[in-house]
Design a protein around this motif. Sequence first.
Motif, PDB file in Angstrom:
ATOM      1  N   LYS A 140       0.842  -1.142  -0.020  1.00  0.00           N
ATOM      2  CA  LYS A 140      -0.167  -0.008  -0.059  1.00  0.00           C
ATOM      3  C   LYS A 140       1.016   1.478   0.014  1.00  0.00           C
ATOM      4  O   LYS A 140       1.931   1.166   0.637  1.00  0.00           O
ATOM      5  CB  LYS A 140      -0.900  -0.068   1.275  1.00  0.00           C
ATOM      6  CG  LYS A 140      -2.196  -0.880   1.122  1.00  0.00           C
ATOM      7  CD  LYS A 140      -2.998  -1.110   2.214  1.00  0.00           C
ATOM      8  CE  LYS A 140      -4.120  -1.866   2.070  1.00  0.00           C
ATOM      9  NZ  LYS A 140      -4.980  -1.826   3.205  1.00  0.00           N
ATOM     10  N   ASN A 142       1.162   4.520   1.383  1.00  0.00           N
ATOM     11  CA  ASN A 142       0.648   5.628   2.232  1.00  0.00           C
ATOM     12  C   ASN A 142       1.501   6.827   2.366  1.00  0.00           C
ATOM     13  O   ASN A 142       2.087   7.186   3.249  1.00  0.00           O
ATOM     14  CB  ASN A 142       0.561   5.043   3.828  1.00  0.00           C
ATOM     15  CG  ASN A 142      -0.264   3.697   3.714  1.00  0.00           C
ATOM     16  OD1 ASN A 142      -1.286   3.893   3.206  1.00  0.00           O
ATOM     17  ND2 ASN A 142       0.097   2.688   4.598  1.00  0.00           N
ATOM     18  N   ASN A 143       1.279   7.622   1.152  1.00  0.00           N
ATOM     19  CA  ASN A 143       2.163   8.875   0.886  1.00  0.00           C
ATOM     20  C   ASN A 143       3.677   8.809   1.226  1.00  0.00           C
ATOM     21  O   ASN A 143       4.220   9.632   1.917  1.00  0.00           O
ATOM     22  CB  ASN A 143       1.486   9.871   1.836  1.00  0.00           C
ATOM     23  CG  ASN A 143      -0.094  10.123   1.498  1.00  0.00           C
ATOM     24  OD1 ASN A 143      -0.255  10.312   0.395  1.00  0.00           O
ATOM     25  ND2 ASN A 143      -0.810  10.260   2.522  1.00  0.00           N
ATOM     26  N   GLU A 191       2.956  -1.787   4.513  1.00  0.00           N
ATOM     27  CA  GLU A 191       1.652  -2.603   4.441  1.00  0.00           C
ATOM     28  C   GLU A 191       1.578  -3.487   3.188  1.00  0.00           C
ATOM     29  O   GLU A 191       1.327  -3.009   2.264  1.00  0.00           O
ATOM     30  CB  GLU A 191       0.426  -1.903   4.791  1.00  0.00           C
ATOM     31  CG  GLU A 191      -0.901  -2.963   5.151  1.00  0.00           C
ATOM     32  CD  GLU A 191      -2.111  -2.111   5.424  1.00  0.00           C
ATOM     33  OE1 GLU A 191      -3.258  -2.620   5.481  1.00  0.00           O
ATOM     34  OE2 GLU A 191      -1.818  -0.896   5.727  1.00  0.00           O
TER      35      GLU A 191
END
Length: 236
Positions: A140, A142-143, A191
């Motif tokens: 993932k 996440n910025n 993640e």
Amino acid sequence: MGRAFEYRRAAKEARWDKMSKVFPKLAKAIEVAAKEGGCDPLMNAKLRSAIATAKAQNMPKDNIDAAIKRAAGKDGNDIKSLHYEAKANYGVQIIVEVATDNTNRTAANIKAIFNKNGATPLVNGSLDFIFSRKSVFVCKNNNLDTDELELFLIDFGLEELSIEEDNTIRIIGAYDSFKELNEGIEKQGLELVSGRLEYVANNPIELSEEQILELEKLLDKLEDDDDVQAVYTNIE
């Protein structure tokens, strides 16, 4: 109220249908990883990744634990990881990865799908020059600062990093860098959505929308088979 109820029921049935197909495949992946490298996730990077992939698909912990227990048990099914190769129209080459406890059944099913949908089975090894085996992780996004992440993971075997259309991060490394690359990803606290060894096309080809639609029936049939873990092609 009636329409709302029908919508909720249809949505729930769709989720159940997806789980009934996906969870057994995830369980097989966990069993194979555990049989190959041991049932302790701390000592088995492939098992850790298989578990993380299952969790990302919302597979319950009880199902995950049961799969590991089956792998450890003497009475469990002897699940083997195999692959089949084929060529289809328009220069498309296909590798189908399976996990099965009955190779005769699986071989017959896969070859039948090939033959009925315009593909020609090939002898394993025929596509060695078309595909390379790679360690592939999807995480993932996440910025994250992907430039910093790329620099960090190079020391762990990173070969390529890209942002996908769904805003996930695709991380690719050499076949024998799976353990090290997985450890680098864990150190960054990323993640994980999925992590496994995949067949990556060396020179992907472009097809028209019509050609892709024509081939989708074959690919969908393969992916729907209970023993199939993944389907790889050289399509861009």
